[in-house]
Motif scaffolding. Sequence first.
Motif, short mmCIF file in Angstrom:
data_model
loop_
_atom_site.label_atom_id
_atom_site.label_comp_id
_atom_site.label_asym_id
_atom_site.label_seq_id
_atom_site.Cartn_x
_atom_site.Cartn_y
_atom_site.Cartn_z
N PRO A 83 47.27 -25.35 -19.06
CA PRO A 83 45.97 -25.65 -18.87
C PRO A 83 45.23 -25.36 -20.20
O PRO A 83 45.40 -24.72 -20.98
CB PRO A 83 45.55 -24.41 -17.84
N ALA A 84 43.90 -25.98 -20.24
CA ALA A 84 43.32 -26.08 -21.48
C ALA A 84 42.61 -24.60 -21.81
O ALA A 84 42.55 -24.20 -22.80
CB ALA A 84 41.96 -26.89 -21.43
N GLY A 85 42.68 -23.56 -20.65
CA GLY A 85 41.95 -22.29 -21.03
C GLY A 85 43.13 -21.39 -21.49
O GLY A 85 42.74 -20.32 -21.91
N VAL A 86 44.21 -21.91 -21.55
CA VAL A 86 45.20 -20.99 -22.09
C VAL A 86 45.52 -21.09 -23.52
O VAL A 86 45.43 -22.35 -24.05
CB VAL A 86 46.67 -21.48 -21.31
N THR A 87 45.45 -20.00 -24.37
CA THR A 87 45.62 -20.39 -25.84
C THR A 87 46.87 -19.46 -26.38
O THR A 87 46.81 -19.01 -27.35
CB THR A 87 44.34 -19.77 -26.40
N GLU A 88 47.89 -18.84 -25.34
CA GLU A 88 48.96 -18.12 -25.91
C GLU A 88 49.95 -18.06 -24.97
O GLU A 88 49.88 -18.14 -23.84
CB GLU A 88 48.29 -16.65 -26.15
N LEU A 89 51.29 -17.91 -25.45
CA LEU A 89 52.62 -18.14 -24.50
C LEU A 89 53.27 -16.74 -25.34
O LEU A 89 53.44 -16.74 -26.57
CB LEU A 89 53.29 -19.19 -24.83
N PRO A 90 53.43 -15.87 -24.51
CA PRO A 90 54.28 -14.72 -24.92
C PRO A 90 55.63 -15.02 -25.50
O PRO A 90 56.37 -15.99 -24.95
CB PRO A 90 54.51 -13.77 -23.53
N ALA A 91 56.60 -14.09 -26.08
CA ALA A 91 57.53 -14.25 -26.56
C ALA A 91 58.58 -14.42 -25.28
O ALA A 91 58.26 -13.64 -24.14
CB ALA A 91 58.37 -13.25 -27.37
N GLY A 92 59.61 -15.39 -24.99
CA GLY A 92 60.24 -15.33 -23.97
C GLY A 92 59.73 -16.48 -22.69
O GLY A 92 60.32 -16.34 -21.84
N ALA A 93 58.81 -16.95 -23.00
CA ALA A 93 58.15 -17.69 -21.99
C ALA A 93 59.08 -18.87 -21.56
O ALA A 93 58.95 -19.33 -20.38
CB ALA A 93 56.60 -18.18 -22.59
N GLY A 94 60.00 -19.18 -22.58
CA GLY A 94 60.67 -20.20 -22.20
C GLY A 94 62.05 -20.00 -21.56
O GLY A 94 63.09 -20.64 -21.92
N GLU A 96 64.84 -19.65 -18.49
CA GLU A 96 65.39 -20.45 -17.66
C GLU A 96 64.43 -20.51 -16.45
O GLU A 96 64.35 -21.42 -15.74
CB GLU A 96 66.87 -20.23 -17.21
N HIS A 97 63.61 -19.44 -16.28
CA HIS A 97 62.84 -19.41 -14.94
C HIS A 97 61.12 -19.82 -15.45
O HIS A 97 60.31 -19.81 -14.74
CB HIS A 97 62.82 -18.07 -14.38
N GLY A 98 60.76 -19.94 -16.75
CA GLY A 98 59.54 -20.32 -17.25
C GLY A 98 58.74 -19.03 -16.89
O GLY A 98 57.53 -19.15 -16.54
N SER A 99 59.08 -17.79 -16.86
CA SER A 99 58.64 -16.71 -16.30
C SER A 99 57.33 -16.51 -17.16
O SER A 99 56.35 -15.69 -16.62
CB SER A 99 59.45 -15.46 -16.16
N GLY A 100 57.25 -16.60 -18.53
CA GLY A 100 56.23 -16.26 -19.24
C GLY A 100 54.94 -17.61 -19.19
O GLY A 100 53.95 -17.63 -20.25
N LEU A 101 55.24 -18.65 -18.47
CA LEU A 101 54.23 -19.82 -18.65
C LEU A 101 53.21 -19.69 -17.83
O LEU A 101 53.37 -19.14 -16.75
CB LEU A 101 55.23 -21.04 -18.43
N PRO A 102 52.16 -20.25 -18.02
CA PRO A 102 50.96 -20.20 -16.92
C PRO A 102 51.38 -21.01 -15.92
O PRO A 102 52.04 -22.13 -15.79
CB PRO A 102 49.91 -20.82 -17.82
N GLU A 103 50.51 -20.86 -14.73
CA GLU A 103 50.66 -21.70 -13.64
C GLU A 103 50.47 -23.12 -13.79
O GLU A 103 49.41 -23.47 -14.38
CB GLU A 103 49.78 -21.25 -12.54
N GLY A 104 51.30 -24.07 -13.33
CA GLY A 104 51.06 -25.38 -13.46
C GLY A 104 51.80 -25.90 -14.67
O GLY A 104 52.15 -27.10 -14.74
N ALA A 105 52.28 -25.21 -15.47
CA ALA A 105 53.04 -25.71 -16.72
C ALA A 105 54.51 -25.96 -16.37
O ALA A 105 54.99 -25.25 -15.44
CB ALA A 105 52.95 -24.50 -17.92
N LEU A 106 55.06 -26.84 -16.90
CA LEU A 106 56.54 -27.24 -16.60
C LEU A 106 57.30 -27.51 -18.00
O LEU A 106 56.79 -28.11 -18.80
CB LEU A 106 56.39 -28.28 -15.72
N GLN A 107 58.48 -27.06 -17.68
CA GLN A 107 59.39 -27.12 -18.94
C GLN A 107 60.10 -28.40 -18.73
O GLN A 107 60.68 -28.61 -17.50
CB GLN A 107 60.34 -26.01 -19.25
N LEU A 108 60.48 -29.49 -19.67
CA LEU A 108 61.21 -30.44 -19.47
C LEU A 108 62.61 -30.22 -20.01
O LEU A 108 62.48 -29.24 -20.91
CB LEU A 108 60.44 -31.66 -20.35
N PRO A 109 63.50 -30.77 -19.54
CA PRO A 109 64.84 -30.73 -20.23
C PRO A 109 64.81 -31.00 -21.90
O PRO A 109 64.26 -31.84 -22.37
CB PRO A 109 65.84 -31.80 -19.51
#
Length: 175
Positions: A83-94, A96-109
């Motif tokens: 989302p446009a209001g997000v300006t930071e991702l914490p270490a480890g956001a990526g 296998e669960h995407g646990s540090g990603l904001p709601e709605g974000a999706l990791q592609l293979p």
Amino acid sequence: MNNNPFAKLPEVAAFQVTSNDIVEGFPLPPQQYASGVEGGKDLSPHLKWSGAPEGTKSFAVTAYDPDAPTGSGLWHWAVINIPAGVTELPAGAGDEHGSGLPEGALQLPNDLRLERFIGAAPPAGHGPHRYYFVVHALDVEKIGVDPSATPALLGFTMLGHTLGRAVLMATGEMK
């Protein structure tokens, strides 16, 4: 080194990205290497960005090594629909669960077909590799690629939707 991954893309506005983990032009710390490398943890770095262009409706984040000996480089990570209001991702956001990603974000293979960040693992003796961590400011809320899409297809799809790009490049090498 040649092979600038942005050389043939349309010019867009630049904005800033920083990290608590990596420094522009310097070697990656051990935790950003692949888990099979000594000290490697496949830990996606902290990323923080500012100054995105007006009209930004979402972000995508990619990590790419153009120096991988594949003929096409290696995509380590791709995240869409931040989302446009997000300006930071914490270490480890990526993870296998995407646990540090904001709601709605999706990791592609990535190029190993894993939906997570994979750390650096340049072949021993291959020389220095460049790792581009890029935040793409987009003019759409959702980029509209299938969740199984490749990062290369994402790049093609973003072509007409990219308003700005923030780039942080670190290096890696195995002796």
